[in-house]
Design an enzyme around this catalytic site. Structure first.
Site, PDB file in Angstrom:
ATOM      1  N   ASP A 136       0.829  -1.203   0.000  1.00  0.00           N
ATOM      2  CA  ASP A 136       0.000   0.000   0.000  1.00  0.00           C
ATOM      3  C   ASP A 136       0.868   1.259   0.000  1.00  0.00           C
ATOM      4  O   ASP A 136       2.092   1.198   0.153  1.00  0.00           O
ATOM      5  CB  ASP A 136      -0.998  -0.010   1.165  1.00  0.00           C
ATOM      6  CG  ASP A 136      -0.332  -0.022   2.532  1.00  0.00           C
ATOM      7  OD1 ASP A 136       0.732   0.606   2.673  1.00  0.00           O
ATOM      8  OD2 ASP A 136      -0.872  -0.649   3.457  1.00  0.00           O
ATOM      9  N   LYS A 137       0.218   2.388  -0.166  1.00  0.00           N
ATOM     10  CA  LYS A 137       0.936   3.651  -0.351  1.00  0.00           C
ATOM     11  C   LYS A 137       1.885   3.952   0.805  1.00  0.00           C
ATOM     12  O   LYS A 137       3.008   4.418   0.603  1.00  0.00           O
ATOM     13  CB  LYS A 137      -0.070   4.794  -0.518  1.00  0.00           C
ATOM     14  CG  LYS A 137       0.581   6.159  -0.697  1.00  0.00           C
ATOM     15  CD  LYS A 137      -0.462   7.268  -0.761  1.00  0.00           C
ATOM     16  CE  LYS A 137       0.202   8.641  -0.852  1.00  0.00           C
ATOM     17  NZ  LYS A 137      -0.787   9.747  -0.843  1.00  0.00           N
TER      18      LYS A 137
END
Length: 273
Positions: A136-137
């Site tokens: 994820d980011k």
């Protein structure tokens, strides 16, 4: 009613039976959908290939094909063009390890205009490559990318599951008791099943935070973050340092390197599933 005696076989025919030839059915050559062929050739992502095919921009042997699943026999070498430009099939599987920086998303096209992992590949001359799994980011560390979707599917398949190891900084002073709790399982809001880590241990403790090494053997969404939150703390940093036997090592952040065939084999325990 007149009866006729049975016809007698000639001497030459006597004792001879018609030859019976039995030929085993030849195995059918594997076939791949046209969109997958374009993706593996490094032209674009599979979803982009599907769109371009439906738009009538792809031909196979001078025939316009609009079906993304149009079968292409693996043993053949058809002439495929995109917008009139001939496509050359990828000669070999290519796998890279990328040290994904925090703050970039694992996607090709982000609707919010955020930086993606492909920013790190700009100007590299690499063919189109798809992420093998995701980060994820807010997460960073080891991310695999490959031009071979079949190989990538094996790496991410539960059948050939690979443990993933993370170094995690939590906003609390934790000890081995907390690690044992993570291994035994905690209750996460909205799920009646326990969420667990396969292994957890303390790496080092600061004055307000603790670095942990956490190994997962399953891939639930935001698994580590949700376990930590359920235990009353937050994840400040999360770095994936290993997938199976493959280590991130000293690869600089935002940089990538090609995996050797031996390293690829480490990730796929069975080449012929």
């Amino acid at each position: 009613m007149q009866r006729f005696p049975p016809r007698r076989k000639s001497a030459s025919a006597a004792g001879k039976r018609p030859s019976q030839r039995t030929t085993a059915a030849e195995p059918r050559a594997p076939r791949h959908g046209l969109a997958r062929v374009l993706s593996k050739a490094g032209v674009c992502s599979r979803s982009d290939a599907e769109r371009r095919i439906r738009e009538g921009r792809v031909t196979v042997n001078d025939r316009v094909i609009t079906d993304p699943e149009f079968p292409i026999a693996a043993a053949t070498v058809p002439r495929i063009t995109l917008d009139g430009v001939a496509i050359t099939a990828a000669a070999e599987r290519l796998v890279i390890a990328l040290n994904k920086p925090r703050g970039v998303v694992t996607t090709a096209n982000d609707e919010k205009g955020r930086d993606t992992v492909y920013t790190a590949l700009a100007g590299s001359g690499l063919p189109w490559m798809a992420p093998v799994g995701r980060l994820d980011k807010a997460s960073e560390g080891l991310l695999l990318m490959s031009n071979d979707p079949q190989w990538a599917a094996q790496v991410t398949s539960p059948q050939f599951h690979l443990d993933k190891c993370y170094h995690v900084k939590v906003t609390a002073l934790w000890d081995e008791t907390h690690c044992r709790q993570m291994e035994q399982g905690v209750t996460v809001a909205g799920d009646k099943d326990l969420w667990t880590a396969k292994r957890a241990r303390v790496l080092r403790r600061g004055t307000r935070s603790t670095w942990l090494e956490i190994t997962l053997d399953e891939g639930r969404n935001r698994q580590i973050r949700r376990i930590v939150e359920a235990m009353g703390a937050e994840v400040e940093r999360l770095v994936r340092v290993a997938i199976g036997a493959l280590q991130l090592g000293e690869l600089p952040k935002g940089q990538w390197r090609r995996l050797t065939v031996a390293e690829q084999d480490l990730l796929v325990p069975n080449k012929n599933p």
